[in-house]
Enzyme design. Sequence first.
Site, PDB file in Angstrom:
ATOM      1  N   CYS A  83       4.579   2.847   6.365  1.00  0.00           N
ATOM      2  CA  CYS A  83       4.381   1.559   5.703  1.00  0.00           C
ATOM      3  C   CYS A  83       3.910   1.738   4.253  1.00  0.00           C
ATOM      4  CB  CYS A  83       3.359   0.753   6.517  1.00  0.00           C
ATOM      5  SG  CYS A  83       2.690  -0.687   5.695  1.00  0.00           S
ATOM      6  N   CYS A  86       0.606  -0.007   3.412  1.00  0.00           N
ATOM      7  CA  CYS A  86      -0.477   0.727   4.084  1.00  0.00           C
ATOM      8  C   CYS A  86      -0.880   1.946   3.252  1.00  0.00           C
ATOM      9  CB  CYS A  86      -0.051   1.179   5.475  1.00  0.00           C
ATOM     10  SG  CYS A  86       0.360  -0.167   6.600  1.00  0.00           S
TER      11      CYS A  86
END
Length: 163
Positions: A83, A86
């Site tokens: 991600c 993230c």
Amino acid sequence: MRQFLFVLLFAGSLLSSCKGQTENKQTAQAELTETEKKESKMRPIHLTKIDFLKKVTNYEANPNEWKYLGDKPALIDFYADWCGPCKAIAPVLEELAAEYGEQIYIYKIDTEAEQELAAMFGIRSIPSLLFVPMEGQPQMAQGALPKHTLKEAIDEVLLNKKK
């Protein structure tokens, strides 16, 4: 004889100065090790399901009741390695862990490895951040929030500091 005595004195002073440097290096290394230990404590902590059940809440034993098990508030980052957002928020969480030190825990849960935990909290998008105060219900936020927004939330939700 004088030359021999001079060489002996010179060698003795040289050895004692090297010994002092060695002791200083060992002391510095011991201090560095202590600093490294403190810094390692001030980093986000990765949780598995087993850790979560022991440190956050045991939802298996108490499925209908939220009971926080920690000794200080926590911020839990639900993330995945693939991600992008993230990855963007990870260094911010590292900084916050260092800044807040012993005041809060910052935990990380890999949603790919801990799918049961992600499902338990209804994680549908990542990053998702769960703010867990000492008392009361946790609050969820989604997305890679900027550092100043995270600090405000930590101060208000977790540490009960009012503006």
